[in-house]
Design an enzyme around this catalytic site. Structure first.
Site, PDB file in Angstrom:
ATOM      1  N   ALA A 141       0.847  -1.207   0.000  1.00  0.00           N
ATOM      2  CA  ALA A 141       0.000   0.000   0.000  1.00  0.00           C
ATOM      3  C   ALA A 141       0.872   1.242   0.000  1.00  0.00           C
ATOM      4  CB  ALA A 141      -0.918   0.007   1.217  1.00  0.00           C
TER       5      ALA A 141
ATOM      6  N   LEU B  67       8.796  20.993  -3.500  1.00  0.00           N
ATOM      7  CA  LEU B  67       9.027  21.219  -2.071  1.00  0.00           C
ATOM      8  C   LEU B  67       8.646  22.656  -1.674  1.00  0.00           C
ATOM      9  CD1 LEU B  67       9.973  20.096   0.622  1.00  0.00           C
ATOM     10  CD2 LEU B  67      12.318  20.686  -0.007  1.00  0.00           C
ATOM     11  N   ALA B  68       8.869  23.602  -2.595  1.00  0.00           N
ATOM     12  CA  ALA B  68       8.545  25.007  -2.291  1.00  0.00           C
ATOM     13  C   ALA B  68       7.051  25.194  -2.028  1.00  0.00           C
ATOM     14  CB  ALA B  68       8.988  25.899  -3.441  1.00  0.00           C
TER      15      ALA B  68
ATOM     16  N   TYR C 164       7.492  11.668  -1.288  1.00  0.00           N
ATOM     17  CA  TYR C 164       7.389  10.272  -1.727  1.00  0.00           C
ATOM     18  C   TYR C 164       8.774   9.612  -1.756  1.00  0.00           C
ATOM     19  CZ  TYR C 164       5.952   6.440  -4.915  1.00  0.00           C
ATOM     20  OH  TYR C 164       5.694   5.227  -5.500  1.00  0.00           O
TER      21      TYR C 164
ATOM     22  N   LYS D  98      10.136   6.320   0.185  1.00  0.00           N
ATOM     23  CA  LYS D  98      10.579   5.113  -0.527  1.00  0.00           C
ATOM     24  C   LYS D  98      12.075   4.835  -0.281  1.00  0.00           C
ATOM     25  CE  LYS D  98       6.637   3.961  -2.358  1.00  0.00           C
ATOM     26  NZ  LYS D  98       5.948   2.716  -1.940  1.00  0.00           N
TER      27      LYS D  98
ATOM     28  N   THR E 279      -0.460   1.385 -14.343  1.00  0.00           N
ATOM     29  CA  THR E 279      -1.538   1.208 -13.357  1.00  0.00           C
ATOM     30  C   THR E 279      -2.443   2.447 -13.394  1.00  0.00           C
ATOM     31  OG1 THR E 279      -0.374   2.343 -11.576  1.00  0.00           O
ATOM     32  CG2 THR E 279      -0.032  -0.034 -11.724  1.00  0.00           C
TER      33      THR E 279
HETATM   34  P1  NAI Z   1      -2.762   2.245  -6.453  1.00  0.00           P
HETATM   35  O1  NAI Z   1      -3.072   3.622  -5.990  1.00  0.00           O
HETATM   36  O2  NAI Z   1      -3.385   1.759  -7.726  1.00  0.00           O
HETATM   37  O3  NAI Z   1      -3.090   1.188  -5.298  1.00  0.00           O
HETATM   38  C1  NAI Z   1      -2.692   1.397  -3.965  1.00  0.00           C
HETATM   39  C2  NAI Z   1      -3.645   0.661  -3.040  1.00  0.00           C
HETATM   40  O4  NAI Z   1      -3.233   0.925  -1.698  1.00  0.00           O
HETATM   41  C3  NAI Z   1      -5.094   1.166  -3.188  1.00  0.00           C
HETATM   42  O5  NAI Z   1      -5.986   0.076  -3.315  1.00  0.00           O
HETATM   43  C4  NAI Z   1      -5.305   1.939  -1.895  1.00  0.00           C
HETATM   44  O6  NAI Z   1      -6.673   1.917  -1.450  1.00  0.00           O
HETATM   45  C5  NAI Z   1      -4.387   1.198  -0.924  1.00  0.00           C
HETATM   46  N1  NAI Z   1      -4.072   2.056   0.219  1.00  0.00           N
HETATM   47  C6  NAI Z   1      -3.680   3.347   0.200  1.00  0.00           C
HETATM   48  N2  NAI Z   1      -3.565   3.798   1.473  1.00  0.00           N
HETATM   49  C7  NAI Z   1      -3.876   2.762   2.291  1.00  0.00           C
HETATM   50  C8  NAI Z   1      -3.959   2.626   3.704  1.00  0.00           C
HETATM   51  N3  NAI Z   1      -3.703   3.646   4.520  1.00  0.00           N
HETATM   52  N4  NAI Z   1      -4.314   1.415   4.196  1.00  0.00           N
HETATM   53  C9  NAI Z   1      -4.594   0.375   3.403  1.00  0.00           C
HETATM   54  N5  NAI Z   1      -4.543   0.459   2.055  1.00  0.00           N
HETATM   55  C10 NAI Z   1      -4.194   1.656   1.504  1.00  0.00           C
HETATM   56  O7  NAI Z   1      -1.160   2.200  -6.544  1.00  0.00           O
HETATM   57  P2  NAI Z   1      -0.209   1.211  -7.364  1.00  0.00           P
HETATM   58  O8  NAI Z   1       0.241   1.893  -8.598  1.00  0.00           O
HETATM   59  O9  NAI Z   1      -0.782  -0.150  -7.478  1.00  0.00           O
HETATM   60  O10 NAI Z   1       1.063   1.183  -6.386  1.00  0.00           O
HETATM   61  C11 NAI Z   1       1.287   0.172  -5.418  1.00  0.00           C
HETATM   62  C12 NAI Z   1       2.642   0.415  -4.757  1.00  0.00           C
HETATM   63  O11 NAI Z   1       3.647   0.474  -5.757  1.00  0.00           O
HETATM   64  C13 NAI Z   1       2.728   1.726  -3.982  1.00  0.00           C
HETATM   65  O12 NAI Z   1       3.506   1.538  -2.830  1.00  0.00           O
HETATM   66  C14 NAI Z   1       3.428   2.639  -4.968  1.00  0.00           C
HETATM   67  O13 NAI Z   1       4.091   3.694  -4.316  1.00  0.00           O
HETATM   68  C15 NAI Z   1       4.388   1.674  -5.632  1.00  0.00           C
HETATM   69  N6  NAI Z   1       4.909   2.095  -6.937  1.00  0.00           N
HETATM   70  C16 NAI Z   1       4.083   2.204  -8.030  1.00  0.00           C
HETATM   71  C17 NAI Z   1       4.618   2.558  -9.257  1.00  0.00           C
HETATM   72  C18 NAI Z   1       3.785   2.670 -10.507  1.00  0.00           C
HETATM   73  O14 NAI Z   1       4.353   2.977 -11.556  1.00  0.00           O
HETATM   74  N7  NAI Z   1       2.486   2.430 -10.474  1.00  0.00           N
HETATM   75  C19 NAI Z   1       6.046   2.854  -9.407  1.00  0.00           C
HETATM   76  C20 NAI Z   1       6.804   2.691  -8.202  1.00  0.00           C
HETATM   77  C21 NAI Z   1       6.243   2.314  -7.031  1.00  0.00           C
END
Ligand code: NAI
Length: 455
Positions: free
Chosen positions: A297, A305-306, A361, A365, A396
């Site tokens: 998640a 940042l500004a 972010y 990370k 995604t």
């Molecule tokens: P997304 O936004 O499609 O899915 C994230 C999921 O996490 C959602 O279902 C959301 O409801 C859940 N979530 C958010 N806050 C939460 C909380 N407090 N408690 C429980 N669940 C929570 O994001 P995506 O693209 O699938 O990303 C998944 C992971 O991969 C994240 O950690 C993101 O930072 C990382 N990531 C994604 C990239 C991309 O290109 N899509 C690139 C690099 C990292």
């Protein structure tokens, strides 16, 4: 194109589909435009590699690795046959003493590169350069790093180059090195390019390569959609019973994913102070154990940042890293999370290379990677591992929101000239979760097609 029951689609982007055949292919060729390959993804029934594997290198190490590949029923060659197409080249360089020794094996690899099949694999097996090494040894060992990252940039047609690093005392054919080799050779690593895995301990001999997670219970946070849903499906495919966690607002999608894979759903905001305990309670009361934790998640709240405000900064830190630290404390304090325990966190290439507008972010990370490295010794003491996967550009809902022109540039800026799929991240996580990867810990593996930005 694959359509899942929750409507999530996995497909090559439109441009890649257009230039993959007929008029589109000819046009791209004439105009010198990028021609991304359709990547070979893992399919449990399909061969590990398409074509013979050439095993090169001197010493006992290369003989031992060749033996393992024969045990895996691969078509092994010890010398290149002119014009014969190859599925993979494995170069064993575990006894390097001086950079001058790189010449013979690498020129031999170079001579075989024109005979690679589409989606072929180059994998090196060598040792990491350590400050305690003699300078010539360290220079030779570090040289492999430069070689792999350069060759990965030269390969075409979906082929990749990656490397395995053997810690001191770990043999080239140790179970952890061979599990890493199998990952790199297979379609599981389709979007991993120019990267290294370190085998730091001997590991365990693999049981079932097709269902490596049989009998394991895994929890995946953020599993209602995107990468998290793909991780849940992939772990279930590999035999695990999966607890899918997401916020109550995502309850319907969460239930759909959990039902589809015969797992259970747990509606939970992971920033809750007792999130770790609630996950443990659910796992033990419903499934009797907890073996694998996947911290997926995550949220973005981008601002320069500004222009950053406290709400944006603090929410990203709370969800992406503070929650993981708190949950890990609960897992480590529990007697129910032990034995073959696995923790795998989803980081991001933004945490490695930095990204404009993402200081919050990137802090979270990069923080994940720091946490993983120092949690490793704590879990190692009880026979567990902790690793991170750092995705690059993955197709995604999150990246679909990026404006078209920026998105089109971002997804081409890697050696494979395309965005990855959620399933590509999931395959890397499933690899770290395997019992055979017991000797692979404290790694940060990028799943980014070798992003041209950053390392
Ligand atoms: P997304 O936004 O499609 O899915 C994230 C999921 O996490 C959602 O279902 C959301 O409801 C859940 N979530 C958010 N806050 C939460 C909380 N407090 N408690 C429980 N669940 C929570 O994001 P995506 O693209 O699938 O990303 C998944 C992971 O991969 C994240 O950690 C993101 O930072 C990382 N990531 C994604 C990239 C991309 O290109 N899509 C690139 C690099 C990292």
């Amino acid at each position: 194109m694959t359509t899942h029951s929750n409507g999530a689609r996995e497909k090559a982007d439109k441009y890649t589909e257009f230039v993959s055949r007929g008029f589109g292919r000819d046009l791209a060729k004439r105009l010198g435009l990028p021609q991304p390959a359709i990547l070979r993804r893992y399919n449990p029934g399909a061969p590990l590699i398409e074509g013979p594997v050439l095993v090169m290198g001197q010493g006992a190490g290369s003989d031992d690795v060749a033996k393992v590949l024969l045990d895996w029923h691969q078509d092994v060659r010890r010398h290149a046959t002119p014009k014969e197409k190859l599925g993979a080249i494995v170069v064993v360089l575990d006894e390097l003493g001086h950079p001058e020794q790189l010449s013979a094996p690498m020129l031999a690899v170079g001579a075989a590169l024109r005979d690679l099949n589409k989606n072929a694999r180059i994998v090196t097996i060598s040792r990491p350069a350590l400050p305690s090494d003699a300078p010539a040894i360290a220079a030779a060992r570090n040289g492999v790093d430069g070689i792999v990252r350069s060759v990965a940039k030269e390969l075409r047609a979906g082929a990749t180059a990656n490397g395995i690093l053997l810690a001191n005392g770990i043999a080239a054919d140790s179970p952890s090195a061979m599990a890493s080799l199998r990952f790199f050779l297979s379609g599981r690593s389709a979007f991993v390019d120019g990267q290294f895995l370190t085998a730091s301990a001997v590991g365990e001999v693999a049981g079932d390569w097709d269902k490596p997670l049989n009998g394991c219970v895994a929890v995946v946070t953020g599993a209602a959609r995107g990468i998290g849903a793909a991780i849940a499906r992939t772990l279930a495919r590999d035999g695990a019973t999966v607890i899918a966690v997401d916020v109550p607002a995502a309850g319907d999608h969460l239930a759909a994913v959990a039902n589809d894979i015969h797992g259970t759903a747990l509606q939970l905001d992971i920033t809750a102070p007792d999130a770790g305990e609630r996950i443990l309670d659910h796992a033990i009361s419903r499934h009797g154990r907890l073996d694998i934790v996947v911290h997926n998640a995550g949220i973005t709240r981008d601002k320069l940042l500004a222009n950053m405000d406290a709400a944006k900064w603090d929410s990203v830190i709370a969800v992406n890293i503070a929650s993981q630290l708190r949950m890990n404390e609960a897992f480590l304090a529990s007697g129910d999370f032990g034995g073959n325990a696995r923790i795998i966190s989803v980081a991001s290439t933004s945490g490695i290379a930095g990204n404009r507008g993402q200081s919050n972010y990137a802090a979270s990370k990069a923080g994940v990677m720091g946490m993983v490295r120092s949690t490793a010794p704590l879990l190692e003491a009880r026979g567990g591992t902790v690793n991170a996967v750092a995705p690059g550009f993955i197709e995604t809902d999150m990246t679909a929101k990026i404006p078209f022109a920026t998105r089109e540039v971002a997804r081409r800026l890697n050696s494979l000239q395309q965005g990855g799929r959620p399933g590509d991240v999931a395959e890397a996580i499933a690899f770290f979760a395997q019992p055979a990867a017991a000797g692979v810990t404290a790694n940060v593996l990028r799943v980014c097609g070798q992003n041209l930005v950053g390392q």
